[in-house]
Design an enzyme around this catalytic site. Structure first.
Site, short mmCIF file in Angstrom:
data_model
loop_
_atom_site.label_atom_id
_atom_site.label_comp_id
_atom_site.label_asym_id
_atom_site.label_seq_id
_atom_site.Cartn_x
_atom_site.Cartn_y
_atom_site.Cartn_z
N CYS A 9 -4.34 -8.05 5.79
CA CYS A 9 -2.89 -8.22 5.87
C CYS A 9 -2.44 -8.28 7.33
O CYS A 9 -2.75 -7.39 8.12
CB CYS A 9 -2.20 -7.06 5.16
SG CYS A 9 -0.40 -7.10 5.36
N CYS A 345 0.66 11.99 -10.68
CA CYS A 345 0.52 11.08 -9.53
C CYS A 345 0.46 11.88 -8.23
O CYS A 345 0.56 11.30 -7.15
CB CYS A 345 1.68 10.08 -9.50
SG CYS A 345 3.30 10.85 -9.39
#
Length: 391
Positions: A9, A345
């Site tokens: 990226c 999470c």
């Protein structure tokens, strides 16, 4: 180090969205397994032996079905992208390697439209300007796109031209929503939505089941891993069709609906009214009639149900990052369900809650980390906890 790779990226590491792109994917998975083992051992006194290897993805790119882009004024116009790590400086981006292609296409079209119409970006320092964020959602099963423009106040210049421009440039746009957020604090969205075009939801599919996703409701951002996650929950529950299941922090009802065909009765509890409305719609959409849904705080509704004689065989927990309310964990010790399946999470709050549960009545049997968020430091876990016999 041999595990180090060149991040593909161009915005990495300045953009704060990813933390691990410079590490090869196999080592990212090892890192997450170690993280879960160390956190659970240190904070929860849980044996690392019961933590399995993290389940990864075949393709750890272009998996996200949702992006929250910041809109920030710059010397020339505006930046639309993600905050640089630890700052309120936005990194202007045109393409995110984590987002599904439909979101990247919609982002390019959105930037073109709002810059050509000179919509004033919101300035966090002065409190002036209009457009704060753009939240983009897509459905991997239908390709539908939803755009939510988060604005300070109801004023939105060139409203009709925005709608026309976005419809022209995004053929699969089915929902365009304006969200009003007057707060100067960091909450992404305010409570009020105004539908500018289309319908107030997109449709997603997991397995054989359909779900609607509205602007405010939480839905897992990685549909491929979500299916694996839900299969894991079912596998650990080992339902025979006669059980009563409690789906706590049920959100849009997705786990409960996925489980419904194998249980006698599901009780779902959720405090977010918008998410619960979606849960009701989702149960109707899938013609499921063995789910009862309750709106309110889990720690308030659970004791009301148990006083009415509801005795769950299995409790599924899927709380937000801050974990379960302390009161709820103690109520579970009183309710004594034979099985608890905890979807988390955040390994730190999972460890904290498991430490209380396993102190007396329960044992953690196994914990399966799942990589829902490749290239980032986040990791999801499914913990199977059972009551110790004779308690």
């Amino acid at each position: 180090a041999p595990s180090r790779v060149k991040a593909p990226c161009p915005y990495y590491p300045e953009c704060g969205g990813c933390q691990l792109q410079h590490i090869n994917y196999a080592e990212q998975l090892n890192h997450k397994t170690r993280l879960v083992k160390e956190t659970l051992s240190r904070l929860g006194n849980i044996s690392p032996e019961i933590v399995k290897d993290t389940l990864g993805m075949d393709n750890p790119w272009h998996y996200r079905n949702k992006a929250q882009f910041q809109v920030v004024p710059q010397d020339k116009g505006m930046a639309v992208g993600f905050f640089a790590s630890g700052t309120h400086k936005a990194v202007d981006i045109d393409n995110c390697l984590l987002q599904q292609e439909e979101i990247n296409k919609a982002l390019k079209a959105l930037k073109k439209v709002i810059s050509s119409l000179e919509i004033p970006p919101y300035n966090r320092k002065t409190g002036k300007g209009i457009l704060r964020q753009a939240v983009l959602k897509t459905s991997s099963s239908t390709g539908e796109v939803m755009i939510i423009l988060v604005t300070k106040g109801k004023k939105l210049p060139s409203r009709k031209r925005i709608v026309t421009g976005l419809r022209k440039n995004i053929p699969n746009l089915v929902s365009l929503v304006q969200n009003i957020n007057n707060h100067r604090v960091k909450e992404t969205m305010g409570p009020e939505d105004i539908l500018l075009y289309g319908r107030p939801y997109i449709e997603e599919r997991i397995g054989d089941l359909n779900y609607i996703v509205s602007p405010q409701a939480f839905f897992q951002v990685n549909p491929i891993q979500t299916h694996i996650l839900y299969d894991l929950v079912l596998n650990k529950a080992r339902l025979r069709g006669t059980e009563i299941v409690m789906d706590l922090y049920c959100g849009t009802g997705s786990i409960g609906i996925f489980t419904a065909s194998q249980a006698a009765r599901i009780y779902g509890i959720e405090s977010n009214p918008s998410a619960l409305e979606d849960a009701r719609t989702n149960t109707r959409l899938n013609q499921i009639n063995n789910i009862k849904l309750y709106e309110g705080k889990v720690e308030k509704i659970l004791p009301l149900l148990t006083r009415k004689g509801v005795k769950p065989h299995v409790v599924i927990l899927d709380p937000p990052r801050q974990g379960c309310d302390r009161q709820l964990v103690h109520q579970l010790l009183k309710t004594k369900p034979p099985k608890i399946i905890y979807v988390s999470c955040n390994p730190s709050t999972l460890a904290r809650d498991l430490a209380i549960l396993t102190k007396t009545s329960y044992e953690a049997v196994n914990i399966q980390p799942i990589d829902m968020f490749p290239q980032t430091s986040h990791v999801e876990c499914v913990a199977y906890v059972r009551k110790i016999n004779g308690d």
